[in-house]
Design a protein around this motif. Structure first.
Motif, short mmCIF file in Angstrom:
data_model
loop_
_atom_site.label_atom_id
_atom_site.label_comp_id
_atom_site.label_asym_id
_atom_site.label_seq_id
_atom_site.Cartn_x
_atom_site.Cartn_y
_atom_site.Cartn_z
N ALA A 92 6.14 -9.32 -33.73
CA ALA A 92 6.93 -8.52 -34.68
C ALA A 92 6.70 -7.04 -34.45
O ALA A 92 5.60 -6.61 -34.10
CB ALA A 92 6.54 -8.88 -36.11
N ALA A 93 7.76 -6.28 -34.66
CA ALA A 93 7.64 -4.82 -34.58
C ALA A 93 6.75 -4.35 -35.73
O ALA A 93 6.85 -4.87 -36.84
CB ALA A 93 9.02 -4.17 -34.68
N PRO A 94 5.89 -3.38 -35.47
CA PRO A 94 5.00 -2.92 -36.54
C PRO A 94 5.77 -2.23 -37.66
O PRO A 94 6.81 -1.62 -37.42
CB PRO A 94 4.07 -1.93 -35.83
N GLY A 95 5.26 -2.35 -38.85
CA GLY A 95 5.88 -1.71 -40.00
C GLY A 95 5.30 -0.34 -40.24
O GLY A 95 4.23 0.00 -39.75
N THR A 96 6.03 0.46 -41.00
CA THR A 96 5.56 1.78 -41.39
C THR A 96 5.48 1.83 -42.91
O THR A 96 6.13 1.05 -43.61
CB THR A 96 6.51 2.89 -40.90
N THR A 97 4.72 2.76 -43.41
CA THR A 97 4.62 2.93 -44.86
C THR A 97 5.97 3.31 -45.45
O THR A 97 6.38 2.78 -46.48
CB THR A 97 3.57 4.02 -45.20
N ALA A 98 6.69 4.20 -44.77
CA ALA A 98 8.01 4.62 -45.27
C ALA A 98 8.97 3.44 -45.31
O ALA A 98 9.71 3.28 -46.29
CB ALA A 98 8.56 5.74 -44.39
N GLY A 99 8.99 2.62 -44.28
CA GLY A 99 9.87 1.46 -44.25
C GLY A 99 9.52 0.47 -45.35
O GLY A 99 10.41 -0.10 -46.00
N THR A 100 8.24 0.25 -45.57
CA THR A 100 7.79 -0.67 -46.61
C THR A 100 8.17 -0.15 -47.99
O THR A 100 8.67 -0.91 -48.84
CB THR A 100 6.27 -0.89 -46.52
N LEU A 101 7.96 1.14 -48.23
CA LEU A 101 8.32 1.72 -49.53
C LEU A 101 9.83 1.65 -49.76
O LEU A 101 10.28 1.38 -50.88
CB LEU A 101 7.83 3.17 -49.62
N ARG A 102 10.63 1.86 -48.71
CA ARG A 102 12.08 1.73 -48.83
C ARG A 102 12.47 0.31 -49.23
O ARG A 102 13.30 0.10 -50.11
CB ARG A 102 12.78 2.11 -47.53
N ALA A 103 11.86 -0.68 -48.58
CA ALA A 103 12.16 -2.08 -48.90
C ALA A 103 11.78 -2.40 -50.34
O ALA A 103 12.54 -3.06 -51.06
CB ALA A 103 11.42 -3.01 -47.93
N LEU A 104 10.63 -1.92 -50.79
CA LEU A 104 10.20 -2.16 -52.16
C LEU A 104 11.13 -1.51 -53.17
O LEU A 104 11.55 -2.14 -54.16
CB LEU A 104 8.77 -1.65 -52.37
N LEU A 105 11.51 -0.27 -52.92
CA LEU A 105 12.37 0.46 -53.85
C LEU A 105 13.78 -0.14 -53.91
O LEU A 105 14.31 -0.40 -54.99
CB LEU A 105 12.45 1.94 -53.46
N ILE A 106 14.37 -0.39 -52.75
CA ILE A 106 15.73 -0.95 -52.73
C ILE A 106 15.72 -2.35 -53.33
O ILE A 106 16.63 -2.72 -54.09
CB ILE A 106 16.30 -0.94 -51.30
N GLY A 107 14.70 -3.14 -53.03
CA GLY A 107 14.59 -4.48 -53.60
C GLY A 107 14.47 -4.45 -55.12
O GLY A 107 15.10 -5.24 -55.82
N ALA A 108 13.67 -3.52 -55.63
CA ALA A 108 13.52 -3.39 -57.09
C ALA A 108 14.82 -2.95 -57.74
O ALA A 108 15.19 -3.44 -58.82
CB ALA A 108 12.39 -2.41 -57.41
N LEU A 109 15.53 -2.03 -57.10
CA LEU A 109 16.82 -1.58 -57.64
C LEU A 109 17.85 -2.71 -57.62
O LEU A 109 18.61 -2.88 -58.59
CB LEU A 109 17.34 -0.37 -56.86
N LEU A 110 17.88 -3.47 -56.55
CA LEU A 110 18.79 -4.62 -56.47
C LEU A 110 18.46 -5.64 -57.56
O LEU A 110 19.35 -6.16 -58.23
CB LEU A 110 18.70 -5.27 -55.08
N TRP A 111 17.16 -5.91 -57.75
CA TRP A 111 16.74 -6.83 -58.79
C TRP A 111 17.21 -6.35 -60.17
O TRP A 111 17.76 -7.13 -60.94
CB TRP A 111 15.22 -6.98 -58.79
#
Length: 193
Positions: free
Chosen positions: A155-174
């Motif tokens: 797997a391609a390594p993750g970044t803090t910025a990418g992880t925070l984006r996923a968390l924020l967008i996921g929470a907004l979608l929820w």
């Protein structure tokens, strides 16, 4: 109920070909060509999905209640759905740590979605719909991990910025689904009257 069952068999059956008949699937792709295969697969999956939606809607008109659902299960389902939406978004947000660590967050999202809905709902149609998706997601995740190991996929390594984006967008979608979209789309408001 027959339409729901047939739709589930068609939709999940097509989505299970890599699990149970990967060799046959590969031969069909080679024989028909990738675009023709994708076209037929898409038509079949859409037909199955339409039958699932219609069949589930029909089953809700005359529900067969299997157990009593305590109120707290609805709240637990809401919390699980937050996790499900974050996992779903993590499948698409580039370079996030969730995808790097879990590898197949969309299938995990389906697992959590199905479990949440099994906890909060109590009819035969719910058991068929969400139970089938949960079983499929468990088997598919296992199959995907086996294919990853066999292919040596890294797997391609993750970044803090990418992880925070996923968390924020996921929470907004929820939040959008929980407080507005679910009622609009399905006629059920998880946290409303």
């Amino acid at each position: 109920m027959r339409a729901l069952i047939f739709g589930l068999l068609l939709f999940l059956g097509l989505h299970s070909l890599r699990i149970v008949a990967d060799g046959w699937r590969s031969r069909m792709v080679a024989r028909l060509g990738e675009n023709a295969w994708k076209g037929l697969y898409t038509l079949g999956a859409l037909a199955g999905l339409a039958l699932v939606v219609w069949g589930y809607g029909q089953a809700r008109l005359a529900p067969v209640v299997l157990w009593a659902s305590p109120t707290w299960t609805r709240h637990l389902a809401g919390l699980l759905m937050l996790a499900s939406m974050v996992l779903l978004v993590a499948a698409y947000v580039p370079r996030n740590g969730l995808k790097a660590r879990l590898r197949h967050p969309m299938v995990l999202s389906v697992k959590v979605w199905a479990l949440a809905h099994l906890l909060a709902n109590n009819t035969l149609a719910d058991l068929l719909l969400f139970g089938s998706f949960l079983l499929w997601a468990v088997l598919d995740f296992r199959s995907l991990r086996q294919r990853d190991r066999a292919a040596g996929t890294v797997a391609a390594p993750g970044t803090t910025a990418g992880t925070l984006r996923a968390l924020l967008i996921g929470a907004l979608l929820w939040a959008a689904l929980a407080f507005w979209g679910h009622g609009l789309l399905f006629g059920v408001r998880p946290f409303g009257a």
